[in-house]
Design an enzyme around this catalytic site. Structure first.
Site, PDB file in Angstrom:
ATOM      1  N   HIS A 208      -7.453 -10.453  -3.240  1.00 35.99           N
ATOM      2  CA  HIS A 208      -8.905 -10.635  -3.220  1.00 35.99           C
ATOM      3  C   HIS A 208      -9.440 -10.711  -4.643  1.00 35.99           C
ATOM      4  CE1 HIS A 208      -8.685  -6.119  -3.288  1.00 35.99           C
ATOM      5  NE2 HIS A 208      -9.729  -6.223  -4.079  1.00 35.99           N
TER       6      HIS A 208
ATOM      7  N   GLU B 120     -14.529  -9.139  -2.405  1.00 32.88           N
ATOM      8  CA  GLU B 120     -15.042  -7.778  -2.451  1.00 32.88           C
ATOM      9  C   GLU B 120     -16.299  -7.776  -3.313  1.00 32.88           C
ATOM     10  OE1 GLU B 120     -12.338  -5.068  -4.395  1.00 32.88           O
ATOM     11  OE2 GLU B 120     -13.507  -3.301  -3.838  1.00 32.88           O
TER      12      GLU B 120
HETATM   13 CO    CO Z   1     -10.538  -4.589  -5.071  1.00 33.17          CO
END
Ligand code: CO
Length: 134
Positions: free
Chosen positions: A79, A130
């Site tokens: 991510h 995120e």
């Molecule tokens: Co992270």
């Protein structure tokens, strides 16, 4: 709305080997491993002057990183994390724009002690995003 890139997270099958590679071959400053049981990960931070790399390794069989490594045995980018000033305002704006959060939609406390949320990769060109409240 999004601010700086806070980190790129890479899932790794061998945390010691990956840490040594970033420290010795790439010459980076690398932290000691830290266990984050709520997230099911053991993490090493690689400090860069303008961002961070998080090396992620599964902690426990239920870890989401364990499933990722089953699909990607040699590891891979897991991510990217962007900073936001107000995570609730960011979430509400994203939901208004048709994006989905992962889980309840309520922020969790992330590796840096700050509020975080994950957004569904299907809504962002296949990339897990995120958000971290700066
Ligand atoms: Co992270």
């Amino acid at each position: 709305m999004i601010g700086n890139l806070n980190h790129v997270a890479i899932a790794v099958p061998d945390l010691d080997a990956a840490s040594a590679q970033y420290r010795d071959a790439l010459g980076a400053t690398v932290s000691a491993p830290r266990d984050l049981p709520e997230q099911g990960v053991r993490v090493v931070f690689v400090e860069l002057s303008n961002s961070k790399i998080e090396l992620l390794h599964p902690l426990g069989a239920e870890s989401p990183i364990a499933k990722f490594l089953q699909r990607n045995p040699s590891g891979g980018i897991h991510h990217v994390c962007f900073e936001v000033d107000d995570i609730i305002a960011a979430r509400d704006r994203l939901i208004d724009n048709g994006a989905r959060t992962i889980g309840s939609g309520e922020p969790a406390i992330g590796a840096h002690g700050k509020r975080i949320l994950f957004l569904h990769p299907k809504d962002f060109s296949g990339a897990l995003i995120e958000l971290e409240e700066a």
